[in-house]
Write a protein that holds these residues in place. Structure first.
Motif, PDB file in Angstrom:
ATOM      1  N   PRO A 129     -31.651 -45.521  26.496  1.00 17.13           N
ATOM      2  CA  PRO A 129     -32.105 -45.667  25.094  1.00 17.13           C
ATOM      3  C   PRO A 129     -30.948 -45.893  24.125  1.00 17.13           C
ATOM      4  CG  PRO A 129     -33.276 -43.870  26.173  1.00 17.13           C
ATOM      5  CD  PRO A 129     -32.191 -44.288  27.115  1.00 17.13           C
ATOM      6  N   ALA A 130     -29.808 -45.251  24.384  1.00 19.89           N
ATOM      7  CA  ALA A 130     -28.648 -45.481  23.520  1.00 19.89           C
ATOM      8  C   ALA A 130     -28.150 -46.914  23.654  1.00 19.89           C
ATOM      9  CB  ALA A 130     -27.529 -44.496  23.880  1.00 19.89           C
ATOM     10  N   LEU A 131     -28.169 -47.440  24.884  1.00 22.58           N
ATOM     11  CA  LEU A 131     -27.751 -48.831  25.096  1.00 22.58           C
ATOM     12  C   LEU A 131     -28.696 -49.784  24.379  1.00 22.58           C
ATOM     13  CD1 LEU A 131     -25.865 -50.844  26.525  1.00 22.58           C
ATOM     14  CD2 LEU A 131     -27.407 -50.761  28.491  1.00 22.58           C
ATOM     15  N   ARG A 132     -30.014 -49.512  24.464  1.00 23.29           N
ATOM     16  CA  ARG A 132     -30.984 -50.374  23.781  1.00 23.29           C
ATOM     17  C   ARG A 132     -30.782 -50.330  22.269  1.00 23.29           C
ATOM     18  NH1 ARG A 132     -34.602 -48.397  27.791  1.00 23.29           N
ATOM     19  NH2 ARG A 132     -35.357 -46.783  26.367  1.00 23.29           N
ATOM     20  N   ALA A 133     -30.521 -49.141  21.740  1.00 22.19           N
ATOM     21  CA  ALA A 133     -30.311 -49.014  20.298  1.00 22.19           C
ATOM     22  C   ALA A 133     -29.098 -49.826  19.841  1.00 22.19           C
ATOM     23  CB  ALA A 133     -30.130 -47.547  19.924  1.00 22.19           C
ATOM     24  N   LEU A 134     -28.071 -49.869  20.659  1.00 21.86           N
ATOM     25  CA  LEU A 134     -26.864 -50.616  20.297  1.00 21.86           C
ATOM     26  C   LEU A 134     -27.059 -52.112  20.481  1.00 21.86           C
ATOM     27  CD1 LEU A 134     -23.918 -50.660  19.441  1.00 21.86           C
ATOM     28  CD2 LEU A 134     -23.269 -50.113  21.800  1.00 21.86           C
ATOM     29  N   VAL A 135     -27.675 -52.521  21.613  1.00 18.72           N
ATOM     30  CA  VAL A 135     -27.795 -53.942  21.935  1.00 18.72           C
ATOM     31  C   VAL A 135     -28.909 -54.608  21.133  1.00 18.72           C
ATOM     32  CG1 VAL A 135     -28.306 -55.591  23.777  1.00 18.72           C
ATOM     33  CG2 VAL A 135     -26.826 -53.635  24.241  1.00 18.72           C
ATOM     34  N   ARG A 136     -30.096 -54.014  21.130  1.00 13.58           N
ATOM     35  CA  ARG A 136     -31.264 -54.673  20.536  1.00 13.58           C
ATOM     36  C   ARG A 136     -31.463 -54.373  19.060  1.00 13.58           C
ATOM     37  NH1 ARG A 136     -35.679 -53.633  25.422  1.00 13.58           N
ATOM     38  NH2 ARG A 136     -34.470 -54.636  27.087  1.00 13.58           N
ATOM     39  N   GLU A 137     -31.041 -53.151  18.652  1.00 16.09           N
ATOM     40  CA  GLU A 137     -31.289 -52.753  17.270  1.00 16.09           C
ATOM     41  C   GLU A 137     -30.026 -52.807  16.421  1.00 16.09           C
ATOM     42  OE1 GLU A 137     -33.237 -48.953  17.372  1.00 16.09           O
ATOM     43  OE2 GLU A 137     -34.410 -49.513  19.136  1.00 16.09           O
ATOM     44  N   GLY A 138     -28.885 -53.055  17.055  1.00 12.22           N
ATOM     45  CA  GLY A 138     -27.639 -53.191  16.310  1.00 12.22           C
ATOM     46  C   GLY A 138     -27.164 -51.924  15.641  1.00 12.22           C
ATOM     47  N   ARG A 139     -27.475 -50.774  16.202  1.00 17.52           N
ATOM     48  CA  ARG A 139     -27.042 -49.501  15.611  1.00 17.52           C
ATOM     49  C   ARG A 139     -25.596 -49.226  16.019  1.00 17.52           C
ATOM     50  NH1 ARG A 139     -32.215 -45.397  16.359  1.00 17.52           N
ATOM     51  NH2 ARG A 139     -33.811 -46.815  15.503  1.00 17.52           N
ATOM     52  N   THR A 140     -24.669 -49.634  15.166  1.00 13.79           N
ATOM     53  CA  THR A 140     -23.245 -49.508  15.493  1.00 13.79           C
ATOM     54  C   THR A 140     -22.770 -48.057  15.518  1.00 13.79           C
ATOM     55  OG1 THR A 140     -22.696 -49.842  13.155  1.00 13.79           O
ATOM     56  CG2 THR A 140     -22.714 -51.785  14.590  1.00 13.79           C
ATOM     57  N   GLY A 141     -23.568 -47.158  14.924  1.00 12.12           N
ATOM     58  CA  GLY A 141     -23.194 -45.745  15.008  1.00 12.12           C
ATOM     59  C   GLY A 141     -23.159 -45.249  16.442  1.00 12.12           C
ATOM     60  N   VAL A 142     -23.986 -45.852  17.299  1.00 16.67           N
ATOM     61  CA  VAL A 142     -23.961 -45.487  18.713  1.00 16.67           C
ATOM     62  C   VAL A 142     -22.597 -45.810  19.318  1.00 16.67           C
ATOM     63  CG1 VAL A 142     -24.978 -45.952  20.980  1.00 16.67           C
ATOM     64  CG2 VAL A 142     -26.447 -45.779  18.964  1.00 16.67           C
ATOM     65  N   ALA A 143     -22.007 -46.950  18.917  1.00 19.52           N
ATOM     66  CA  ALA A 143     -20.677 -47.323  19.421  1.00 19.52           C
ATOM     67  C   ALA A 143     -19.632 -46.305  18.990  1.00 19.52           C
ATOM     68  CB  ALA A 143     -20.300 -48.722  18.926  1.00 19.52           C
ATOM     69  N   ASP A 144     -19.693 -45.888  17.717  1.00 13.70           N
ATOM     70  CA  ASP A 144     -18.726 -44.891  17.233  1.00 13.70           C
ATOM     71  C   ASP A 144     -18.892 -43.571  17.984  1.00 13.70           C
ATOM     72  OD1 ASP A 144     -17.763 -46.740  15.408  1.00 13.70           O
ATOM     73  OD2 ASP A 144     -19.165 -46.107  13.843  1.00 13.70           O
ATOM     74  N   TRP A 145     -20.176 -43.164  18.195  1.00 13.08           N
ATOM     75  CA  TRP A 145     -20.400 -41.925  18.954  1.00 13.08           C
ATOM     76  C   TRP A 145     -19.834 -42.036  20.369  1.00 13.08           C
ATOM     77  CZ3 TRP A 145     -23.674 -42.190  23.317  1.00 13.08           C
ATOM     78  CH2 TRP A 145     -23.711 -41.016  24.062  1.00 13.08           C
ATOM     79  N   PHE A 146     -20.104 -43.148  21.049  1.00 15.01           N
ATOM     80  CA  PHE A 146     -19.686 -43.277  22.441  1.00 15.01           C
ATOM     81  C   PHE A 146     -18.165 -43.261  22.566  1.00 15.01           C
ATOM     82  CE2 PHE A 146     -18.899 -45.586  26.424  1.00 15.01           C
ATOM     83  CZ  PHE A 146     -19.675 -44.839  27.280  1.00 15.01           C
ATOM     84  N   ALA A 147     -17.487 -43.916  21.636  1.00 13.24           N
ATOM     85  CA  ALA A 147     -16.014 -43.913  21.668  1.00 13.24           C
ATOM     86  C   ALA A 147     -15.477 -42.500  21.511  1.00 13.24           C
ATOM     87  CB  ALA A 147     -15.468 -44.822  20.571  1.00 13.24           C
ATOM     88  N   GLY A 148     -16.088 -41.715  20.603  1.00  9.20           N
ATOM     89  CA  GLY A 148     -15.629 -40.344  20.416  1.00  9.20           C
ATOM     90  C   GLY A 148     -16.053 -39.413  21.530  1.00  9.20           C
ATOM     91  N   ALA A 149     -17.199 -39.715  22.158  1.00 12.70           N
ATOM     92  CA  ALA A 149     -17.730 -38.820  23.192  1.00 12.70           C
ATOM     93  C   ALA A 149     -17.130 -39.085  24.565  1.00 12.70           C
ATOM     94  CB  ALA A 149     -19.254 -38.965  23.277  1.00 12.70           C
ATOM     95  N   TRP A 150     -16.426 -40.194  24.735  1.00 15.68           N
ATOM     96  CA  TRP A 150     -15.976 -40.591  26.078  1.00 15.68           C
ATOM     97  C   TRP A 150     -15.202 -39.476  26.776  1.00 15.68           C
ATOM     98  CZ3 TRP A 150     -17.007 -43.970  29.696  1.00 15.68           C
ATOM     99  CH2 TRP A 150     -16.101 -44.123  30.745  1.00 15.68           C
ATOM    100  N   ASP A 151     -14.245 -38.871  26.089  1.00 12.99           N
ATOM    101  CA  ASP A 151     -13.431 -37.822  26.725  1.00 12.99           C
ATOM    102  C   ASP A 151     -14.225 -36.537  26.957  1.00 12.99           C
ATOM    103  OD1 ASP A 151     -11.167 -39.391  26.904  1.00 12.99           O
ATOM    104  OD2 ASP A 151     -10.412 -38.780  24.941  1.00 12.99           O
TER     105      ASP A 151
END
Length: 626
Positions: A129-151
């Motif tokens: 669902p997070a991938l769909r939100a980023l790819v299909r809905e353009g929710r760039t906040g998901v990208a910021d979250w994923f970058a911070g959550a990676w570690d």
């Protein structure tokens, strides 16, 4: 020694993305009522906390793996009625109003500690669902979250294909995600899911003897292939004649080599479904050449064997076969006799099998062998009689004024890598001091050469920890890079060269960084299937910063092959004069730095020739003075 009480509380809370005072108290009273309230304060101000403010704290990402491992062990060893099983629901209830991405992160963390078996499919399901939100809905906040959550994400979650897809899309959205360059589970189908949102890049694919060479940007003459911009790039190579499954290749850096025996066509497929084809290698009728090297090459072509296969039959290195065919070296008579035996046989030679003895040949084979040997000996005599030698270089890089001291400083293998080998243990009666040295191949080669060309000089071998003060003012010869040789590190700081070595560590494969006019370029080694196919090496010759009347010469590579190849570039009789002339041509100011490729074929280092196009990556001082 008993662990502090707050660590038990930290383990219980390790799946939470943030910890408020009320959550800390609820978890303590639910799953660890034997701890007093002081454990909460101790945890709040402990070193496991990375972010702290009056409303909440959060853990240091580096401490999470150990805390979660301990929590998982406790859950696995407990019964279903143990209150530790209620920690996940307690955290979820307390954080019901948090952003969905943080709730997702907590669900994944709890899943990995509360489930006995690894379940990457379930994690993929949670992340989609997070991938769909980023790819299909353009929710760039998901990208910021994923970058911070990676570690903070569990290693199992970071290894899933959906996490890889999220990382690619986060990069596309401008977020910086420190992801591994290669995941074994990622396929073209996984890239196809997000390909529509990615731009294209163009790479070059071409044959390189027994390998497929992939370069970015494309080299002249290579097949230009357009594919989605992922990190790493992914494509599939297959043999259309066999109809077998393809092989997914991860393209890293500016040059990737993939072992690919055979001469048939190669199909290249991208994630967008585009198909390219490398044509089969033509097997033309090769006319009999008039030179020895060309004749040896024509014999190999007529037998349908590669250089590597012939090297295995003759029990020599691939570089020897190449040097004979290119006319750099005239093979000795015993090798020509072997050529005549191999290519005088009725059947083509079989790779990795020794040829039969002469007495085992048929009469017809012996006749062909005799005629072929006579021809090869005649061509050898002509080659020796008409060879034009390389001109004598104006200076010999490793020749020093008579009587002046030379100190070879070689890296020392760390004690933990020497292991339990009694030959490397000073307390053992069988102790051999040389087992302490790294880069032994390079050391043996350079020491023998220095003694041969400097018979009137003292040549001393030492390690960085045994350097004497007067050694630093002698002519210094340094072997090995900054990882194990601190003298190399000090030298690179003292000599202002635009080449900077990069440490090898678990996060980086190492390399060299070149900085020119504010622009940086990084060069790394090429590995395929865990095998080193090409190293990057560095030669530096400069005045000794500790005594300007003497010199320092540095031989270093990312791996030991690079260090050995750098030494051989100045000691191998077939190329040393040519390479010395190259150094003299590019620099007449007393200092020179050359960064170059060192091919490795079948674990054999191919001696680099700096005059060959594509070998030298950077030279300083440059012709334009930079």
């Amino acid at each position: 020694m008993t662990a502090p009480a707050y660590l038990e509380l930290a383990q219980l809370l390790s799946t939470a993305t943030r910890i408020e005072p009320h959550l800390m108290r609820t978890v303590r009273l639910t799953a660890a009522p034997h701890l007093d309230a002081g454990a909460e304060g101790d945890l709040w101000f402990s070193d496991v906390i990375g972010v702290r403010n009056p409303r909440m704290v959060s853990f240091r990402p580096s401490r999470l793996p150990a805390l979660r491992q301990a929590l998982a062990a406790r859950i696995a060893a407990s019964g279903t009625d143990d209150p530790v099983h209620r920690v996940g629901p307690v955290v979820a209830a307390a954080h019901v109003n948090l952003p969905p991405t943080l709730l997702l992160e907590e669900r994944i963390a709890w899943l990995t500690v509360s489930t006995a078996a690894d379940d990457p499919e379930r994690i993929d399901e949670l992340l989609r669902p997070a991938l769909r939100a980023l790819v299909r809905e353009g929710r760039t906040g998901v990208a910021d979250w994923f970058a911070g959550a990676w570690d903070r994400l569990p290693p199992l979650a970071r290894s899933t294909t959906t996490a890889w897809q999220l990382g690619q899309m986060a990069r596309r959205a401008g977020a910086e995600v420190r992801m591994p360059q290669h995941l074994a589970l990622v396929t073209l189908a996984d890239v196809a899911t997000i390909a529509a949102e990615l731009p294209d890049v163009v790479i070059g694919v071409q044959r390189d003897d027994d390998a497929i060479l992939i370069t970015e940007p494309p080299r002249r003459g290579s097949k230009r292939v357009k594919l989605p911009d992922t990190d790493p790039r992914l494509l599939e190579l297959s043999d259309p004649a066999s109809g077998g499954p393809g092989r997914t290749v991860a393209v890293t850096g500016d040059r990737t080599s993939v072992a690919w025996p055979g001469t048939g066509p190669v199909r290249i497929t991208t994630a967008r479904g585009a198909v390219y084809t490398l044509p089969a290698v033509a097997q033309p009728v090769v006319p009999v050449p008039s030179d020895l090297g060309g004749r040896l090459r024509s014999l190999r072509y007529s037998g349908g064997v590669t250089q590597r296969e012939l090297a295995s039959i003759m029990d020599v290195s691939v570089s020897s076969i190449s040097s004979w065919e290119n006319g750099f070296v005239v093979p000795p008579l015993p090798r020509l006799e072997l050529y005549a035996t191999i290519f005088g046989l009725e059947e083509p030679p079989r790779p990795y099998r020794s040829p039969p003895a002469v007495e085992e040949l048929t009469r017809a084979e012996r006749t062909r062998r005799r005629a072929l040997l006579d021809e090869l000996v005649r061509l050898r005599d002509e080659a020796l009689g008409h060879r034009v030698a390389d001109p004598a270089p104006p200076w010999v890089p490793l020749r020093y004024p008579p009587g002046e001291r030379i100190t070879v400083v070689v890296s020392q293998v760390p004690s933990d890598l020497r292991g339990t080998n009694p030959l490397a243990d000073p307390r053992s009666p069988d102790f051999v001091e040389s087992y302490r040295y790294a880069d032994l191949d390079a050391l043996i080669e350079i020491h023998g050469h220095l003694r041969a060309v400097n018979p009137d000089n003292e040549v001393r071998i030492t390690t960085p920890d045994q350097l004497r003060p007067d050694d630093m003012s002698s002519h210094l010869v340094l072997l090995g890079g900054i990882d194990w040789n601190p003298v190399t590190r000090e030298l690179m700081q003292a000599v202002q060269v635009p080449v900077t070595p990069i440490h090898r560590d678990p996060e980086s494969a190492g390399g060299f960084r070149v900085t020119v006019a504010g622009t940086e370029q990084t060069f790394t080694a090429v590995l395929a299937d865990g095998q080193l196919r090409e190293d990057v090496a560095h030669l530096l010759r400069a005045p000794n910063p500790f005594n300007l009347r003497t010199t320092v010469t540095l031989f270093e590579g990312i791996y030991g092959a690079g260090t050995y190849g750098t030494v051989r570039a100045l000691t191998d009789a077939s190329v040393r004069d040519r390479n010395a002339n190259y150094l003299a041509a590019v620099s007449d100011v007393g200092s020179v730095s050359v960064l170059f490729r060192v091919p490795v074929i079948a674990n054999e280092v191919v001696v680099p020739d700096w005059t060959m196009p594509g070998t030298v990556l950077h030279v300083w001082p440059a012709p334009d003075g930079r």
